[in-house]
Each structure stands twice: as structure tokens, then as C-alpha cells.
Design a protein around this motif. Structure first.
Motif, PDB file in Angstrom:
ATOM      1  N   ASP A  34       0.833  -1.213   0.000  1.00 21.25           N
ATOM      2  CA  ASP A  34       0.000   0.000   0.000  1.00 21.25           C
ATOM      3  C   ASP A  34       0.860   1.253   0.000  1.00 21.25           C
ATOM      4  N   LEU A  35       1.896   1.262   0.843  1.00 20.00           N
ATOM      5  CA  LEU A  35       2.777   2.430   0.930  1.00 20.00           C
ATOM      6  C   LEU A  35       3.562   2.642  -0.361  1.00 20.00           C
ATOM      7  N   ILE A  36       4.026   1.561  -0.956  1.00 21.44           N
ATOM      8  CA  ILE A  36       4.766   1.656  -2.218  1.00 21.44           C
ATOM      9  C   ILE A  36       3.862   2.197  -3.322  1.00 21.44           C
ATOM     10  N   GLU A  37       2.662   1.635  -3.442  1.00 23.76           N
ATOM     11  CA  GLU A  37       1.736   2.095  -4.477  1.00 23.76           C
ATOM     12  C   GLU A  37       1.364   3.564  -4.283  1.00 23.76           C
ATOM     13  N   TYR A  38       1.136   3.959  -3.035  1.00 24.41           N
ATOM     14  CA  TYR A  38       0.803   5.355  -2.763  1.00 24.41           C
ATOM     15  C   TYR A  38       1.958   6.266  -3.156  1.00 24.41           C
ATOM     16  N   ARG A  39       3.160   5.875  -2.753  1.00 23.83           N
ATOM     17  CA  ARG A  39       4.329   6.710  -3.054  1.00 23.83           C
ATOM     18  C   ARG A  39       4.555   6.816  -4.558  1.00 23.83           C
ATOM     19  N   LEU A  40       4.432   5.705  -5.276  1.00 21.84           N
ATOM     20  CA  LEU A  40       4.601   5.739  -6.732  1.00 21.84           C
ATOM     21  C   LEU A  40       3.566   6.635  -7.398  1.00 21.84           C
ATOM     22  N   ASN A  41       2.346   6.594  -6.904  1.00 23.27           N
ATOM     23  CA  ASN A  41       1.279   7.407  -7.495  1.00 23.27           C
ATOM     24  C   ASN A  41       1.433   8.894  -7.211  1.00 23.27           C
ATOM     25  N   GLU A  54      11.311  12.237  -9.799  1.00 22.80           N
ATOM     26  CA  GLU A  54      11.516  11.324  -8.670  1.00 22.80           C
ATOM     27  C   GLU A  54      11.486   9.871  -9.120  1.00 22.80           C
ATOM     28  N   VAL A  55      10.598   9.541 -10.047  1.00 20.87           N
ATOM     29  CA  VAL A  55      10.530   8.178 -10.581  1.00 20.87           C
ATOM     30  C   VAL A  55      11.821   7.840 -11.325  1.00 20.87           C
ATOM     31  N   CYS A  56      12.300   8.781 -12.135  1.00 24.40           N
ATOM     32  CA  CYS A  56      13.553   8.568 -12.874  1.00 24.40           C
ATOM     33  C   CYS A  56      14.729   8.397 -11.920  1.00 24.40           C
TER      34      CYS A  56
END
Length: 76
Positions: free
Chosen positions: A29-36, A42-44
Motif C-alpha cells: 500500500d505504501l509503495i503504491e501510494y508513493r509511486l502514485n 523522482e521516478v527517474c
């Protein structure tokens, strides 16, 4: 007019583990939230760090072979 498609389709991803413990579910949940909520830069940046760690686990011979395959090919 009826369709021939079933609406009872399993949309789950077969590659997802089925039996996660509570901590793993919370981590996901935390990973998905952070990615979204990440910006593109930041993603790069995260991808660059991950690739650096991944390539760091390869031997010198593997790095040489990968580099040779990608950058020393003949262009026709």
C-alpha cells in the motif's frame, strides 16, 4: 441485444503472490501510494538508483558482455 462475453472475469495478476502477511500488504500500500504521488523526476531518480544497485551485482564479465551487446553493434 446481449453480448457473448462473461462479466465474471478474474482480473487479478497471476504474478502477484496470494498469501501476503499484514506487513507485506501495508508495504505494498505504501509503495503504491508513493509511486502514485511521485513526480516524473523522482521516478527517474528511483529507477536510476535501482539500476545502479542491480548492475552492481553483476560480474565484470557480465557488464562487459551487456555493454558490448548494446553499444558495439554494427549499424547497417
Amino acid at each position: 441485444m446481449s453480448d457473448t462475453f462473461s462479466h465474471d472475469i478474474d482480473e487479478t495478476d497471476d504474478s502477484e503472490p496470494e498469501n501476503l502477511n499484514v506487513r507485506e500488504l501495508k508495504e505494498n500500500d505504501l509503495i503504491e501510494y508513493r509511486l502514485n504521488t511521485m513526480t516524473i523526476s523522482e521516478v527517474c531518480n528511483a529507477a536510476t538508483k535501482w539500476l545502479t544497485l542491480t548492475l552492481g551485482d553483476h560480474s565484470d564479465a557480465q557488464i562487459d558482455a551487456l555493454h558490448e551487446k548494446l553499444f558495439n553493434r554494427e549499424i547497417h
